[in-house]
Write a protein that holds these residues in place. Structure first.
Motif, short mmCIF file in Angstrom:
data_model
loop_
_atom_site.label_atom_id
_atom_site.label_comp_id
_atom_site.label_asym_id
_atom_site.label_seq_id
_atom_site.Cartn_x
_atom_site.Cartn_y
_atom_site.Cartn_z
N ARG A 127 45.06 65.53 66.36
CA ARG A 127 43.79 64.93 65.93
C ARG A 127 44.02 63.53 65.36
O ARG A 127 44.90 63.33 64.53
N ALA A 128 43.20 62.58 65.78
CA ALA A 128 43.31 61.19 65.32
C ALA A 128 42.88 61.05 63.87
O ALA A 128 41.94 61.69 63.43
N VAL A 129 43.59 60.20 63.13
CA VAL A 129 43.27 59.91 61.74
C VAL A 129 42.73 58.49 61.61
O VAL A 129 41.62 58.28 61.14
N SER A 130 43.54 57.51 62.01
CA SER A 130 43.12 56.12 61.83
C SER A 130 43.83 55.20 62.82
O SER A 130 44.91 55.51 63.31
N VAL A 131 43.19 54.07 63.07
CA VAL A 131 43.69 53.05 63.98
C VAL A 131 43.96 51.79 63.15
O VAL A 131 43.09 51.36 62.39
N HIS A 132 45.15 51.22 63.32
CA HIS A 132 45.52 50.01 62.58
C HIS A 132 46.02 48.96 63.56
O HIS A 132 46.89 49.24 64.38
#
Length: 163
Positions: A127-132
């Motif tokens: 599951r994706a959390v965050s994009v940086h």
């Protein structure tokens, strides 16, 4: 196509369901009530031509970098710092978390421009959390390091705030 920095929208909902276990300072949560287990989080690098953003719901190899020394799925995030919270007043507070070490990709050759890391939970179905995002990079037979910010209310990698 362009990558856009953001906390993933699905992650915000999944927090309410208890899908993500970042750490356990004193409270109990999913898993054993006496010895909860932290999830494993990873950081995967993406090409500048990919489209990774708030609507990303899970890790995918589509648009991920490939090259000598890089393992699909990225590197494991060192997660020795449990989430922290503070109350600024009776109606405002901040919860925050930063990995306890930089993300380091050693001895890699990545010749196609990349500019994004996706933090995702490999324990819970990727599951994706965050994009940086960061400036576009290439690297030849070297080490690429993403230095983590300080774990504070204003600079932590992930911050949830009430106002």
């Amino acid at each position: 196509m362009a990558n856009t920095q953001s906390m993933c929208t699905s992650f915000m909902s999944e927090l309410m369901y208890g899908y993500h276990q970042f750490g356990q300072p004193t409270l109990t949560s999913r898993g054993s009530l006496t010895a909860p287990t932290n999830d494993t989080f990873k950081g995967a690098l993406y090409l500048a031509s990919a489209t990774i953003n708030a609507s990303t719901t899970a890790y995918s190899s589509t648009g991920e970098v490939t090259g000598t020394g890089y393992t699909a799925g990225g590197v494991t995030v060192t997660n020795a710092t449990p989430p922290t919270y503070t109350n600024a007043s009776s109606n405002a507070g901040v919860a925050y978390w930063t990995p306890s070490a930089s993300l380091t990709y050693t001895t890699v050759t990545l010749t196609t421009a990349f500019d994004t890391v996706l933090i995702y939970n490999s324990t819970q179905g990727n599951r994706a959390v965050s994009v940086h995002t960061f400036g576009s990079q290439t690297i030849t037979a070297g080490t690429f390091t993403l230095t983590m910010p300080s774990n504070t209310t204003t600079t932590a990698l992930l911050r949830l705030a009430t106002t």
